[in-house]
Design a protein around this motif. Sequence first.
Motif, mmCIF file in Angstrom:
data_model
loop_
_atom_site.group_PDB
_atom_site.id
_atom_site.type_symbol
_atom_site.label_atom_id
_atom_site.label_comp_id
_atom_site.label_asym_id
_atom_site.label_seq_id
_atom_site.Cartn_x
_atom_site.Cartn_y
_atom_site.Cartn_z
ATOM 1 N N LYS A 233 1.639 6.642 -6.785
ATOM 2 C CA LYS A 233 0.601 7.614 -7.123
ATOM 3 C C LYS A 233 1.118 9.039 -6.948
ATOM 4 N N GLN A 234 1.828 9.277 -5.838
ATOM 5 C CA GLN A 234 2.398 10.600 -5.597
ATOM 6 C C GLN A 234 3.423 10.960 -6.668
ATOM 7 N N LEU A 235 4.198 9.976 -7.085
ATOM 8 C CA LEU A 235 5.189 10.213 -8.130
ATOM 9 C C LEU A 235 4.513 10.593 -9.439
ATOM 10 N N GLU B 295 0.836 -1.205 0.000
ATOM 11 C CA GLU B 295 0.000 0.000 0.000
ATOM 12 C C GLU B 295 0.865 1.247 0.000
ATOM 13 N N ALA B 296 1.935 1.224 0.783
ATOM 14 C CA ALA B 296 2.841 2.378 0.827
ATOM 15 C C ALA B 296 3.507 2.584 -0.535
ATOM 16 N N LEU B 297 3.907 1.483 -1.173
ATOM 17 C CA LEU B 297 4.507 1.589 -2.506
ATOM 18 C C LEU B 297 3.511 2.120 -3.521
ATOM 19 N N ALA B 298 2.264 1.658 -3.434
ATOM 20 C CA ALA B 298 1.236 2.143 -4.351
ATOM 21 C C ALA B 298 0.988 3.631 -4.141
ATOM 22 N N GLN B 299 0.962 4.044 -2.876
ATOM 23 C CA GLN B 299 0.752 5.458 -2.573
ATOM 24 C C GLN B 299 1.921 6.300 -3.080
ATOM 25 N N LEU B 300 3.142 5.804 -2.903
ATOM 26 C CA LEU B 300 4.308 6.533 -3.398
ATOM 27 C C LEU B 300 4.303 6.614 -4.921
ATOM 28 N N LEU C 176 3.287 14.112 -9.138
ATOM 29 C CA LEU C 176 4.404 15.059 -9.244
ATOM 30 C C LEU C 176 4.876 15.207 -10.690
ATOM 31 N N ARG C 177 4.869 14.127 -11.435
ATOM 32 C CA ARG C 177 5.254 14.206 -12.850
ATOM 33 C C ARG C 177 4.255 15.059 -13.622
ATOM 34 N N ILE C 178 2.971 14.863 -13.354
ATOM 35 C CA ILE C 178 1.938 15.665 -14.020
ATOM 36 C C ILE C 178 2.108 17.133 -13.663
#
Length: 131
Positions: free
Chosen positions: A74-76, A67-72, A79-81
Amino acid sequence: MNNRVTSDSGNTVSLFPFLAVLLCTMGALLVLLIVLGQRAAEHALAEAEQETVAPLGIEQPASEDTEALAQLAKQLDELRIRSQQLEQLRKQADKRLREEQDKLAHLEEHTRRLEHEVTRLAVAEEQLTAT
């Protein structure tokens, strides 16, 4: 004269055997270096393959980690967008800045022409008043 030539060649030191031995040694070391480099690369590749293949006795990562990896991830993506949006805004701002600089340059040139015209008219007025 022949004695002189033979005595000169007898006194000189020949470097050929030294250079030949040195070159052979360097060549042998180079071959060893290449062989050891290839073996090290093969060994590193084998270790990398072993690390990527998970052994059967090891448990899967905890759901919290995934879940933490999925959240990271998503955040990445967000941030790219955001970075792309900021890049587009920067390009628009640069374009607008160039347009405004062009307008300013045009206005400054126009102001210089008007000042020159005012100066010319002032000189003409002085000449008319003098006559």
